[in-house]
Write an enzyme that holds these catalytic residues in place. Structure first.
Site, PDB file in Angstrom:
ATOM      1  N   HIS A 167      -7.428 -18.159  -4.180  1.00  0.00           N
ATOM      2  CA  HIS A 167      -5.822 -18.251  -3.998  1.00  0.00           C
ATOM      3  C   HIS A 167      -5.446 -19.242  -3.032  1.00  0.00           C
ATOM      4  CE1 HIS A 167      -5.784 -14.402  -7.155  1.00  0.00           C
ATOM      5  NE2 HIS A 167      -6.195 -15.499  -7.806  1.00  0.00           N
TER       6      HIS A 167
ATOM      7  N   ASN B 161     -13.152   1.398  -3.694  1.00  0.00           N
ATOM      8  CA  ASN B 161     -11.423   1.337  -3.672  1.00  0.00           C
ATOM      9  C   ASN B 161     -11.217   2.800  -3.567  1.00  0.00           C
ATOM     10  OD1 ASN B 161      -8.915   1.085  -5.271  1.00  0.00           O
ATOM     11  ND2 ASN B 161      -9.950  -1.128  -5.402  1.00  0.00           N
ATOM     12  N   PRO B 162      -9.812   2.974  -3.190  1.00  0.00           N
ATOM     13  CA  PRO B 162      -9.428   4.399  -3.213  1.00  0.00           C
ATOM     14  C   PRO B 162      -9.352   4.967  -4.603  1.00  0.00           C
ATOM     15  CG  PRO B 162      -8.260   2.873  -1.773  1.00  0.00           C
ATOM     16  CD  PRO B 162      -9.111   2.159  -2.559  1.00  0.00           C
TER      17      PRO B 162
END
Ligand SMILES: [Zn+2]
Length: 258
Positions: A129, A228-229
């Site tokens: 990005h 990932n949490p």
């Protein structure tokens, strides 16, 4: 690694498989930057989902606004930069630098535009990005940089020193295409000969170009790990899902590599 960083114990089966890993492809998203205090873009508390001004921010950071009212786009860039002006790389960023040092082949695909991976010392980075510190002249094409302290204080679009045209931020705005050269690098790195380990951290992997490399790695028998949490769409796709902060799990994974 910094002394005293918490290191979680990896599942034994994962630790064993990591010992055979020679090449690593890491994929990171906003969750990794969030651990440096940078507000996320999507989800609860996210900038773009803010009920007050989320939609206006998205509109300001779009291709059409850049063309019609570049000052507005740059004021939004300045506001976001102001929130991140003191952010520093965290243990997750540093663990990825360590992985690059250990692996025979390493590539880092990031959706983050804050430059923290590069600041930490990662070299082979595909910032799909873009990088918000980079500027591109809409007139002559000259590239430059505006560092975040200066960027945070912009009140209007900066102009090219060479030709006087308006500069654009070196990021993919809403409604714009991904840069072809970076898509080609992504394809070469993750599809031609997928890395032994494909590791996804701090992203919900909503974009097909983020989930795709993970699915391809899995299809071709490579080791896939997600950090990932919270649960993500990748849970059912990967070999190992580790729940928790990237700053805790990535150092443990780096340490387990040969
Ligand atoms: Zn120019």
């Amino acid at each position: 690694m910094d002394a005293g960083e918490p290191v979680c114990e990896l599942p034994a089966r994962l630790a064993e498989r990591l010992r055979a890993v020679r090449s690593v492809g890491a994929i990171t998203g906003a969750g990794v930057s969030a651990e440096s205090g940078i507000r996320t873009y999507r989800g609860q508390g996210g900038i773009y989902d803010d009920p007050e001004d989320g939609e206006r921010t998205v509109e300001a950071l779009s291709g059409p606004t850049l063309l019609g009212d570049p000052d507005r786009t740059w004021r939004a860039v300045a506001a976001l930069s102001g929130m991140a002006v003191h952010a520093r790389p965290n243990p997750a960023h540093r663990a990825l630098v360590e992985m690059e040092r250990r692996a025979a082949r390493f590539v880092l695909l990031t959706q983050n535009v804050d430059g923290l991976h590069q600041m930490a010392g990662s070299c082979n980075v595909i910032d799909i990005h873009g990088d918000v510190a980079v500027t591109e002249c809409r007139g002559c094409g000259a590239r430059g940089r505006i560092e975040r302290e200066e960027r945070a204080h912009l009140r209007a679009a900066p102009l090219c020193a060479a030709c006087g045209s308006v500069l654009r931020p070196g990021v993919v705005l809403f409604g714009e295409m991904l840069p072809e050269d970076k898509v080609a690098r992504l394809r070469a790195a993750f599809y031609e000969d997928p890395p032994d380990l494909v590791l996804v951290a701090g992203t919900t992997a909503l974009f097909p170009y983020i989930a795709g490399p993970v699915q391809e790695a899995r299809r071709r028998g490579r080791l896939t790990v997600e950090v990932n949490p919270e649960e993500t769409v990748l849970c059912g796709t990967v070999d190992f899902s580790l729940r928790g902060p990237a700053g805790v799990w990535l150092p443990a994974i780096a340490k387990a590599l040969p």
